[in-house]
Design an enzyme around this catalytic site. Sequence first.
Site, mmCIF file in Angstrom:
data_model
loop_
_atom_site.group_PDB
_atom_site.id
_atom_site.type_symbol
_atom_site.label_atom_id
_atom_site.label_comp_id
_atom_site.label_asym_id
_atom_site.label_seq_id
_atom_site.Cartn_x
_atom_site.Cartn_y
_atom_site.Cartn_z
ATOM 1 N N ASP A 66 -9.098 -2.380 35.376
ATOM 2 C CA ASP A 66 -8.888 -2.012 33.971
ATOM 3 C C ASP A 66 -7.681 -2.716 33.349
ATOM 4 O O ASP A 66 -7.005 -2.175 32.471
ATOM 5 C CB ASP A 66 -8.725 -0.478 33.828
ATOM 6 C CG ASP A 66 -9.931 0.256 34.364
ATOM 7 O OD1 ASP A 66 -11.045 -0.284 34.266
ATOM 8 O OD2 ASP A 66 -9.756 1.371 34.887
ATOM 9 N N LYS A 83 -9.681 -7.291 31.713
ATOM 10 C CA LYS A 83 -10.414 -8.501 32.116
ATOM 11 C C LYS A 83 -11.492 -8.858 31.097
ATOM 12 O O LYS A 83 -11.647 -10.018 30.725
ATOM 13 C CB LYS A 83 -11.072 -8.283 33.503
ATOM 14 C CG LYS A 83 -10.066 -8.055 34.623
ATOM 15 C CD LYS A 83 -10.749 -7.764 35.948
ATOM 16 C CE LYS A 83 -11.460 -6.443 35.978
ATOM 17 N NZ LYS A 83 -10.613 -5.256 35.874
ATOM 18 N N GLY A 143 -16.221 -1.398 34.106
ATOM 19 C CA GLY A 143 -16.402 -1.164 32.673
ATOM 20 C C GLY A 143 -15.484 -2.141 31.967
ATOM 21 O O GLY A 143 -14.267 -1.997 32.018
ATOM 22 N N HIS A 144 -16.047 -3.194 31.395
ATOM 23 C CA HIS A 144 -15.255 -4.254 30.774
ATOM 24 C C HIS A 144 -15.427 -4.176 29.257
ATOM 25 O O HIS A 144 -16.516 -4.391 28.743
ATOM 26 C CB HIS A 144 -15.681 -5.628 31.317
ATOM 27 C CG HIS A 144 -15.419 -5.777 32.794
ATOM 28 N ND1 HIS A 144 -15.856 -6.852 33.527
ATOM 29 C CD2 HIS A 144 -14.756 -4.978 33.658
ATOM 30 C CE1 HIS A 144 -15.468 -6.694 34.785
ATOM 31 N NE2 HIS A 144 -14.806 -5.567 34.894
ATOM 32 N N GLN A 181 -13.037 -4.891 39.019
ATOM 33 C CA GLN A 181 -12.006 -4.120 39.739
ATOM 34 C C GLN A 181 -10.683 -4.894 39.777
ATOM 35 O O GLN A 181 -10.418 -5.666 38.873
ATOM 36 C CB GLN A 181 -12.473 -3.730 41.153
ATOM 37 C CG GLN A 181 -13.553 -2.657 41.168
ATOM 38 C CD GLN A 181 -14.946 -3.178 40.862
ATOM 39 O OE1 GLN A 181 -15.418 -4.107 41.485
ATOM 40 N NE2 GLN A 181 -15.634 -2.573 39.903
ATOM 41 N N GLY A 220 -14.917 7.762 31.924
ATOM 42 C CA GLY A 220 -14.156 8.554 30.955
ATOM 43 C C GLY A 220 -12.991 9.316 31.582
ATOM 44 O O GLY A 220 -12.280 10.048 30.898
ATOM 45 N N ARG A 221 -12.756 9.107 32.905
ATOM 46 C CA ARG A 221 -11.663 9.840 33.563
ATOM 47 C C ARG A 221 -10.301 9.365 33.052
ATOM 48 O O ARG A 221 -10.122 8.176 32.784
ATOM 49 C CB ARG A 221 -11.701 9.599 35.076
ATOM 50 C CG ARG A 221 -12.865 10.262 35.772
ATOM 51 C CD ARG A 221 -12.853 9.944 37.262
ATOM 52 N NE ARG A 221 -13.128 8.540 37.532
ATOM 53 C CZ ARG A 221 -13.070 7.987 38.730
ATOM 54 N NH1 ARG A 221 -12.725 8.704 39.784
ATOM 55 N NH2 ARG A 221 -13.362 6.717 38.909
HETATM 56 P P1 GDP Z 1 -11.296 -4.237 32.298
HETATM 57 O O1 GDP Z 1 -12.078 -3.336 33.186
HETATM 58 O O2 GDP Z 1 -10.251 -4.986 33.047
HETATM 59 O O3 GDP Z 1 -12.151 -5.146 31.472
HETATM 60 O O4 GDP Z 1 -10.506 -3.290 31.283
HETATM 61 P P2 GDP Z 1 -11.098 -2.009 30.503
HETATM 62 O O5 GDP Z 1 -12.002 -2.478 29.438
HETATM 63 O O6 GDP Z 1 -11.628 -1.013 31.477
HETATM 64 O O7 GDP Z 1 -9.776 -1.375 29.949
HETATM 65 C C1 GDP Z 1 -8.909 -2.077 29.092
HETATM 66 C C2 GDP Z 1 -8.776 -1.290 27.790
HETATM 67 O O8 GDP Z 1 -7.679 -1.774 27.058
HETATM 68 C C3 GDP Z 1 -9.974 -1.434 26.866
HETATM 69 O O9 GDP Z 1 -10.121 -0.263 26.111
HETATM 70 C C4 GDP Z 1 -9.579 -2.604 25.956
HETATM 71 O O10 GDP Z 1 -10.209 -2.550 24.684
HETATM 72 C C5 GDP Z 1 -8.102 -2.339 25.823
HETATM 73 N N1 GDP Z 1 -7.262 -3.537 25.647
HETATM 74 C C6 GDP Z 1 -7.411 -4.777 26.190
HETATM 75 N N2 GDP Z 1 -6.362 -5.564 25.862
HETATM 76 C C7 GDP Z 1 -5.546 -4.791 25.104
HETATM 77 C C8 GDP Z 1 -4.271 -5.016 24.491
HETATM 78 O O11 GDP Z 1 -3.674 -6.090 24.583
HETATM 79 N N3 GDP Z 1 -3.726 -3.961 23.803
HETATM 80 C C9 GDP Z 1 -4.334 -2.752 23.696
HETATM 81 N N4 GDP Z 1 -3.717 -1.799 22.999
HETATM 82 N N5 GDP Z 1 -5.534 -2.516 24.260
HETATM 83 C C10 GDP Z 1 -6.116 -3.507 24.960
HETATM 84 P P1 IMO Z 2 -13.112 -2.530 36.310
HETATM 85 O O1 IMO Z 2 -13.935 -3.739 36.641
HETATM 86 C C1 IMO Z 2 -10.722 0.760 37.886
HETATM 87 C C2 IMO Z 2 -12.082 2.573 41.624
HETATM 88 C C3 IMO Z 2 -12.600 3.998 41.571
HETATM 89 C C4 IMO Z 2 -12.200 4.481 42.960
HETATM 90 C C5 IMO Z 2 -12.438 3.231 43.831
HETATM 91 C C6 IMO Z 2 -13.792 3.224 44.536
HETATM 92 O O2 IMO Z 2 -13.512 -1.849 35.064
HETATM 93 O O3 IMO Z 2 -11.662 -2.855 36.391
HETATM 94 P P2 IMO Z 2 -16.280 2.748 43.716
HETATM 95 O O4 IMO Z 2 -17.131 3.440 42.688
HETATM 96 O O5 IMO Z 2 -16.060 1.300 43.433
HETATM 97 O O6 IMO Z 2 -16.739 2.991 45.116
HETATM 98 O O7 IMO Z 2 -14.846 3.473 43.607
HETATM 99 O O8 IMO Z 2 -12.358 2.127 42.942
HETATM 100 N N1 IMO Z 2 -12.754 1.634 40.689
HETATM 101 C C7 IMO Z 2 -12.194 1.164 39.580
HETATM 102 N N2 IMO Z 2 -10.998 1.442 39.008
HETATM 103 N N3 IMO Z 2 -11.530 -0.169 37.331
HETATM 104 C C8 IMO Z 2 -12.709 -0.472 37.898
HETATM 105 O O9 IMO Z 2 -13.491 -1.484 37.477
HETATM 106 C C9 IMO Z 2 -13.109 0.231 39.055
HETATM 107 N N4 IMO Z 2 -14.217 0.196 39.838
HETATM 108 C C10 IMO Z 2 -13.977 1.050 40.845
HETATM 109 O O10 IMO Z 2 -11.965 4.729 40.550
HETATM 110 O O11 IMO Z 2 -10.828 4.761 42.997
HETATM 111 MG MG MG Z 3 -12.576 -1.306 33.328
#
Ligand code: GDP
Ligand code: IMO
Ligand code: MG
Length: 422
Positions: A13, A16, A40-41, A222, A300-301
């Site tokens: 998260d 990426k 979840g990207h 991840q 959503g956690r």
């Molecule tokens: P990923 O799994 O690495 O793609 O990241 P996620 O999408 O799960 O979580 C990143 C969250 O931060 C998302 O809600 C993005 O919209 C948000 N985000 C990404 N870059 C920025 C930033 O520079 N500033 C803020 N405030 N939010 C960001």
């Molecule tokens: P993105 O790509 C953050 C975490 C889970 C748990 C562990 C194992 O959005 O960054 P799993 O379901 O893979 O067996 O869970 O890994 N986890 C993540 N944490 N971002 C993710 O993906 C994750 N994918 C799995 O919360 O701790």
């Molecule tokens: Mg994510």
Amino acid sequence: MSVTVLVGSQWGDEGKGKIVDLLSERYDVVVRYQGGANAGHTVEIGDKKYVLHLIPSGILRPGVVCVIGNGVVLDPEALLEEIKILEENGISVKGRLFISQNTHLIMPYHKLLDSISEKGKQKIGTTGRGIGPCYIDKYARRGIKINDLLNREMLKEKIRFNLEEKNALLKNIYNVEEMDIDAIINQYVEFDTTIDEYIKDVPSYLNSVIKEGKSVLLEGAQGTLLDVDFGTYPYVTSSHPTSGGACIGSGVAPTKITDVIGIVKAYTTRVGEGPFPTELTDETGEKLRKVGREFGATTGRPRRCGWFDAFLIKYSNMINGTTSVAITKLDVLDHFEEIKVCTGYEVDGRLLKTYPSDPLMMNRVKPVYTALPGWNTDTTGCRAYNDLPEATKDYLEFIAKEGDFKISIVSVGPERSQTFFV
Ligand code: GDP
Ligand code: IMO
Ligand code: MG
């Protein structure tokens, strides 16, 4: 021509999705190489927000070809749902998405076994998407591949063989109801009609486009500390999010990789169980979660939040061979009087020289902090390094020095345009 690997440098998260979307403008092909719908990207373009779980974030750029590599574990239901949402939003997927013939399929029993094992003695806090059980079957050499959809009789036989064993486990070990073999067979033989068109010999395809001089971006899911070998085991996922995983999960050889970009959040978060030395369980952590809107894009956690950990990033960069770093969510730190950075771990008053891999040791470490002044200025409108306040630049320079990395991209908001190259 570049063949770039993009990895999450912390516990996932990091942003990426946003950076892949940004960089995709410069690449011909974007490849997901591991994990599954546990990812979840998020990509925000104008007032539209997309959350991609399986399909590479490059799909939002017209003309970019997207590929799902053999390292991914693919839930056909989740894939079709994602394709539907994209097509409803006017984003064409057909003809632009290819899936490796060797990609393993997530089966309904994988999801059930995932949720059952989470109720047992060792809770990992998984996403419940069946990831671990699917990789278990892959490595036990009884997995079902997407290619098996092409041969209905063999597919039926493989599902029957797997389910007979799983049903025995469900009934005799877990004391839960057995699954209906015919229902699962009927569901999976039908995927043939909707999914076959995406199947491709991905290693041959990727190597031929690289030979033609096209640019390829390999998108990790991840993060490094969730890697099954290099992460905080057993609190990890079951794949290799690290840069090495990109080769294994796609069929692109290490000698073809030209650079590795680490995605680094300006502070640290983690979802699920496991050690997290810089975690803040006080109101500062609560504030990071609220300002950063730190809630899982898949489940959503609420995400656990804490200060930046330069010691962790140094380790992560060593494992990934990171050539440059994208700093994300810098704007979230706009609202703090003082910002702390962890520069090392201490155990019994002694500084550790290398990153611990033992979970018991991880539980004993105390982060060593340096406190830096906050800037209390809105950075979300900054579009160049020199637009940043002096204290923000000082923060970036400090973390880059302590973490031993070079910053190439800075992100100051979720929207596509809220980014600049350094
Ligand atoms: P990923 O799994 O690495 O793609 O990241 P996620 O999408 O799960 O979580 C990143 C969250 O931060 C998302 O809600 C993005 O919209 C948000 N985000 C990404 N870059 C920025 C930033 O520079 N500033 C803020 N405030 N939010 C960001
Ligand atoms: P993105 O790509 C953050 C975490 C889970 C748990 C562990 C194992 O959005 O960054 P799993 O379901 O893979 O067996 O869970 O890994 N986890 C993540 N944490 N971002 C993710 O993906 C994750 N994918 C799995 O919360 O701790
Ligand atoms: Mg994510």
